[in-house]
Each structure stands twice: as structure tokens, then as C-alpha cells.
Design a protein around this motif. Structure first.
Motif, short mmCIF file in Angstrom:
data_model
loop_
_atom_site.label_atom_id
_atom_site.label_comp_id
_atom_site.label_asym_id
_atom_site.label_seq_id
_atom_site.Cartn_x
_atom_site.Cartn_y
_atom_site.Cartn_z
N ARG A 49 44.44 65.09 32.64
CA ARG A 49 43.42 64.06 32.82
C ARG A 49 43.71 62.86 31.91
N LEU A 50 44.13 63.14 30.68
CA LEU A 50 44.45 62.06 29.75
C LEU A 50 45.63 61.24 30.26
N ILE A 51 46.63 61.91 30.84
CA ILE A 51 47.78 61.20 31.40
C ILE A 51 47.33 60.28 32.53
N SER A 52 46.48 60.80 33.42
CA SER A 52 45.98 59.99 34.54
C SER A 52 45.20 58.78 34.03
N ASP A 53 44.38 59.01 33.00
CA ASP A 53 43.59 57.91 32.44
C ASP A 53 44.50 56.83 31.84
N LEU A 54 45.53 57.27 31.12
CA LEU A 54 46.43 56.30 30.48
C LEU A 54 47.27 55.55 31.51
N ILE A 55 47.65 56.24 32.59
CA ILE A 55 48.39 55.55 33.65
C ILE A 55 47.54 54.42 34.20
N GLU A 56 46.24 54.69 34.36
CA GLU A 56 45.35 53.64 34.86
C GLU A 56 45.16 52.54 33.82
N VAL A 57 45.04 52.92 32.55
CA VAL A 57 44.91 51.92 31.49
C VAL A 57 46.10 50.96 31.52
N PHE A 58 47.31 51.52 31.59
CA PHE A 58 48.51 50.69 31.54
C PHE A 58 48.81 49.99 32.86
N SER A 59 47.95 50.23 33.86
CA SER A 59 48.09 49.46 35.10
C SER A 59 47.43 48.09 34.98
N ASP A 60 46.70 47.86 33.90
CA ASP A 60 46.07 46.56 33.68
C ASP A 60 47.16 45.49 33.59
N PRO A 61 46.95 44.34 34.23
CA PRO A 61 47.96 43.27 34.22
C PRO A 61 48.39 42.83 32.82
N ILE A 62 47.57 43.07 31.79
CA ILE A 62 47.96 42.64 30.43
C ILE A 62 49.20 43.40 29.95
N PHE A 63 49.49 44.56 30.56
CA PHE A 63 50.66 45.34 30.17
C PHE A 63 51.84 45.15 31.12
N GLU A 64 51.72 44.22 32.04
CA GLU A 64 52.73 44.09 33.09
C GLU A 64 54.13 43.84 32.55
N ASP A 65 54.24 43.05 31.49
CA ASP A 65 55.56 42.72 30.94
C ASP A 65 56.19 43.88 30.15
N GLN A 66 55.39 44.91 29.86
CA GLN A 66 55.91 46.01 29.04
C GLN A 66 56.76 46.99 29.87
N ARG A 67 56.60 46.96 31.18
CA ARG A 67 57.40 47.79 32.09
C ARG A 67 57.34 49.28 31.72
N LEU A 68 56.15 49.77 31.38
CA LEU A 68 56.01 51.19 31.06
C LEU A 68 56.06 52.01 32.34
N THR A 69 56.78 53.10 32.32
CA THR A 69 56.87 53.99 33.48
C THR A 69 55.92 55.18 33.28
N THR A 70 55.71 55.92 34.36
CA THR A 70 54.88 57.13 34.28
C THR A 70 55.49 58.12 33.30
N SER A 71 56.81 58.20 33.29
CA SER A 71 57.50 59.11 32.35
C SER A 71 57.22 58.70 30.91
N ASP A 72 57.23 57.40 30.63
CA ASP A 72 56.93 56.93 29.28
C ASP A 72 55.54 57.39 28.85
N ILE A 73 54.57 57.25 29.75
CA ILE A 73 53.19 57.59 29.43
C ILE A 73 53.04 59.09 29.21
N ARG A 74 53.70 59.89 30.05
CA ARG A 74 53.64 61.34 29.87
C ARG A 74 54.22 61.74 28.52
N GLU A 75 55.28 61.07 28.11
CA GLU A 75 55.91 61.38 26.83
C GLU A 75 54.98 61.04 25.67
N ILE A 76 54.28 59.91 25.78
CA ILE A 76 53.35 59.51 24.73
C ILE A 76 52.25 60.57 24.57
#
Length: 481
Positions: free
Chosen positions: A74-101
Motif C-alpha cells: 500500500r505504501l508503494i502504491s501511495d508513493l507511486i501516486e505521490v511521485f506522479s505529481d507534475p512537480i516531480f516530472e523532471d526527476q524521472r523516477l521509475t516504479t522500480s526506484d520507488i519500490r527500492e526506496i
């Protein structure tokens, strides 16, 4: 190696213990471990061994497979949605990056979610303030950073929308008050008078002003507006009864670590009182039996229990008693602007937390055909398929208004349970091409060929090409070298 193969279930263990009204000492004794070790488990500072996991599943009569699911999912899903915000668009975070965090540091990941929630609330407050500054000098009620409604939703989700102590309390009331389902209003009114010395009055709208229900603790008088429909009057009586008869239980349940503000706790108490009212109006065993016999015919259930479409749908999601469980439903309520005002997932489906939902959900198209039930077979990008029923409801104050609020309700389950619902008769459940492709929200959906796409997806880098147009302007996927 042992710790990596074990499961961290701190939040779920704590929620299960509180659901059963057990102290840490009582649960520790039943599991055969020390209180201090259980405390470390509940705070995710120690993993659960396979042996303890089996004991826990047997103790609470749970499916061990569902209990052993990754607590970080659930935390992974929430963070994936958090990082979908346009303010993070230039960071190019992938789903794998978020799972690792999340895997490396779930506590820091949870803190990121809290920070984003605060940011989102502050952003909304700033927008509201800017709008108000142009019209007035009233700056009251501007603190929205805590988002108490989300904390309440999380609390109910962790309890799987099932509170056995409130169910037991409702059953005791039925026995003590000798209630009759055909005259529930009179029975509740008499019980309030005899057990708590509460007098029930109805007043005209001219005398009650804007409120529909008011309780005066000094005179022990409950006043209801005569504009409230009879079935709603019964609900308000049961709602008030919850505070008078279940006070200790409500206090216990609202002292939850996930409720961080006074406002969240107050909102939770109101939601729990509504839960209790539903348990009074729709007693568990009888409601469960008729729900199964009628194949979850919502309108039939509403007539049998003198209640509304929404109340029946919500009650169906709370039937989680071990050995007497209904289908694992999800529930969502939206308004005509697309705002999600209430949600619960007992089916595993994922809802957007920080943005609107998918425009292809039948809950939105239901708003185009008020009063008519719409069914839908839908498929998420991960292949999970659902069957759902959607219909509009009207929020009425009991008097005429040219601007009566309209909302839509969606009740659904995983496709393997669909045939148990009467609404699936005549629906082609076996044709994969009949399923409507949906997603959580545009920013989290990888379907690049969707004509309803309103925003680019963070899961599929996009390009805007003046010479090529896809299903939408964000419908071109960037190809690799």
C-alpha cells in the motif's frame, strides 16, 4: 537471511489486535511471546516468523495468504501516486526506484507521504486564500494540511470496515429494546426514553433553522426536523444512540495511532456512529442472510430494511465476520465534479488518493443516467478484472431545492465473484474483449491509446509531435534508442 524471508506486519497486527479489543499483553500471551517483542513487531522493528504468522492467522481466523501479503504494498502504491505529481516530472523516477526506496526505508517513505499530504493541503489552502482575498477578508478555516478525511479512510481500511464490538453492541440493543423491524422508529424512540431519559421531538423547519438533528445534553432532548424522510429519522435516532450506548467503545476506537489530529478523531467518531446506526437498521445475521438469498439485490435489500441505496452498499462492505463473510466488495462515492468523497477497497482495487479517478469508470457515466443502474466489467492495467454496479443518489434536505446535490455510488467485486450478484445475469463475463480498460488515474496509467487521457503518464515517457497525433495529445510513447 532470516529477517529478509520474514514478514513485517506491524500495522496489520496492531489493527487486528485493536479490532478484537485485545491489549498487547493479552495478544502476546496467546501468541506465546513477550509483550516487549510484540511491541517491537507492531512498530515494525522486528519481523514475524512463519510460525508466528501461522499462529496469528489461526487466532483471527484469517487467510494466511492475504495476511502474508507485503505490508509495504500500500505504501508503494501511495508513493507511486505521490511521485506522479507534475512537480516531480523532471526527476524521472521509475516504479522500480520507488519500490527500492520503500524496501530500504519504509519509515522514510511514510514520512515522504506525510510531507506530500501536507504540501497538497497547503497548496489547496493557498489557492483558497488567493480566491478569498479577491472577495473578502475572511481567512478562517484555512488549515487543510492534515487532510483528516484521508486519515479516517485509512483507519477504516486497516480495520477492513469491520468493527465487531459495534456489531455486538447493536445486537445487545435489539435484545434489550425488543426492537421490531416493522416499527423501528417507535422502538428506538422508546428505548432512548427508557434507557437514557432522552426525549425525541420533531419540529418544523422554521423552528429548527438549518440543522436536521440537534441533541441537547442538558435537557436530554433530541430534536429532528420534520423535513427528514422517515427512514432518515430512524438513522438519526440510531446515530444518537451510538454516542449514548457505545461511548467507551467509540473512545477506544478513536485512540488510533493513525489519527494524528483532534479533527481526525472527531470525524472518525462520527463515521463510527454512522457504522453503528447501519448495524442497528441492518442487523448483521438477518441482513447477511437476505443479501445472500437475494444475490446482493441492492434495491430489494433497501426495501426490506427501509433504508437507502447508499446505506445498503456501505453495509455490504462491512460484512466481514469470520464464517459469515459476504463478497469482498469495494465501494466508492463521487460527485458530479469528479471528487471522491468516500472509498473503501475490500477487493484489492486501487483508488486514487491525491487526484480524480479514471473517466472510464461506470461511476462517472452513471451521472449521465440518473436513477438507472449501470453495470460494467473493467480491467486494470495489471490484468485484474472487476464487475461493478453504479447508480446515482440524491442528497436531499427534505424540502424542494432547484440545486439538489447528485452523487454516484459504485459497488464492485473481483470478476470471479460476479456470478453471485444478480446484476451479472445477462452480462458476458467470460469475454475478455468486453472488459473496459480502466486505470487508477491518468498519471498512473500506462494505457497510451486511451482517448480519455487528460494528463501524461509517469509510467510511459511521452513526446508531443506536431506531425503525429495519437488517441490524445499525450498518446505518443517515447521509443528507446
Amino acid at each position: 537471511m532470516k529477517e529478509k524471508s520474514s514478514v513485517r506486519l506491524g500495522v496489520r497486527v496492531r489493527a487486528l489486535r485493536r479490532r478484537e479489543n485485545l491489549t498487547q499483553k493479552q495478544l502476546a500471551e496467546r501468541l506465546g511471546i513477550s509483550v516487549s517483542y510484540l511491541n517491537l513487531i507492531e512498530n515494525n522493528r522486528r519481523p514475524m516468523s512463519a510460525e508466528l504468522l501461522i499462529k496469528l492467522a489461526k487466532l483471527f481466523n484469517l487467510d494466511i495468504q492475504s495476511l502474508a501479503m507485503d505490508d509495504n504494498a500500500r505504501l508503494i502504491s501511495d508513493l507511486i501516486e505521490v511521485f506522479s505529481d507534475p512537480i516531480f516530472e523532471d526527476q524521472r523516477l521509475t516504479t522500480s526506484d520507488i519500490r527500492e526506496i520503500v524496501t530500504v526505508s519504509p519509515s522514510i517513505s511514510a514520512a515522504i507521504k506525510i510531507l506530500y499530504r501536507s504540501y497538497q493541503g497547503t497548496r489547496e489552502s493557498a489557492q483558497t486564500l488567493a480566491a478569498r482575498l479577491s472577495d473578502s477578508d475572511d481567512y478562517s478555516g484555512m488549515d487543510r494540511s492534515t487532510l483528516p478525511s484521508e486519515e479516517v479512510s485509512d483507519m477504516f481500511q486497516q480495520h477492513m470496515n469491520y468493527f465487531p464490538t459495534l456489531e455486538e453492541g447493536a445486537e445487545r440493543i435489539w435484545q434489550e429494546a425488543k426492537l421490531d423491524r416493522h416499527n423501528l422508529y417507535l422502538g428506538l424512540m422508546n428505548y432512548l426514553k427508557e434507557a437514557f431519559g432522552v426525549k425525541v421531538e420533531t419540529r418544523s423547519s422554521r423552528k429548527t433553522g438549518e440543522f436536521l438533528r440537534r441533541y441537547d445534553p442538558e435537557t436530554r432532548t433530541l430534536t429532528l426536523s420534520e423535513t427528514i424522510p422517515p427512514r432518515s429519522q430512524i438513522f438519526h435516532l440510531a446515530h444518537q444512540l451510538s454516542f449514548l450506548s457505545q461511548g467507551e467503545t467509540l473512545e477506544f476506537l478513536t485512540h488510533d495511532a493513525n489519527l494524528t489530529t483532534d479533527q481526525s478523531r472527531k470525524l472518525t467518531k462520527l463515521a463510527l456512529a454512522n457504522y453503528f446506526a447501519g448495524a442497528i437498521i441492518m442487523p448483521y445475521e438477518r441482513f447477511y442472510k437476505i443479501a445472500r438469498e437475494s444475490r446482493y439485490d441492492i434495491e430489494y435489500l433497501a426495501r426490506q430494511f427501509y433504508t437507502g441505496f447508499e446505506q445498503v452498499c456501505q453495509r455490504l462492505t462491512s460484512l466481514r465476520r469470520p464464517g459469515m463473510e459476504a463478497l469482498p466488495f469495494y465501494f466508492i462515492r463521487v460527485d458530479i465534479a469528479g471528487n471522491i468523497s468516500k472509498k473503501f477497497s475490500g477487493s484489492g482495487i486501487r483508488f486514487a488518493r491525491f487526484s480524480g479517478g479514471c473517466a472510464k469508470w461506470n461511476v462517472f457515466s452513471a451521472l449521465l443516467t440518473p436513477g438507472h443502474i449501470q453495470t460494467q466489467v473493467s480491467r486494470m492495467p495489471n490484468g485484474s478484472t472487476y464487475f461493478s454496479v453504479a447508480r446515482t443518489i440524491h442528497k436531499s434536505s427534505g424540502v424542494y431545492s432547484p440545486h439538489q446535490a447528485m452523487q454516484a455510488i459504485d459497488l464492485g467485486c473481483e470478476i470471479s465473484y460476479a456470478r453471485e450478484m444478480i446484476y451479472s445475469d445477462g452480462v458476458d463475463l467470460d469475454n475478455p474483449d468486453a472488459a473496459v480498460p480502466i486505470g487508477v488515474t491518468c498519471r498512473l496509467c500506462e494505457r497510451m491509446d486511451c482517448s480519455e487521457r487528460a494528463f501524461p503518464s509517469i509510467l510511459s515517457p511521452h513526446v508531443i509531435d506536431e506531425n503525429v497525433r495519437g488517441a490524445s495529445i499525450f498518446g505518443l510513447e517515447k521509443k528507446g534508442n
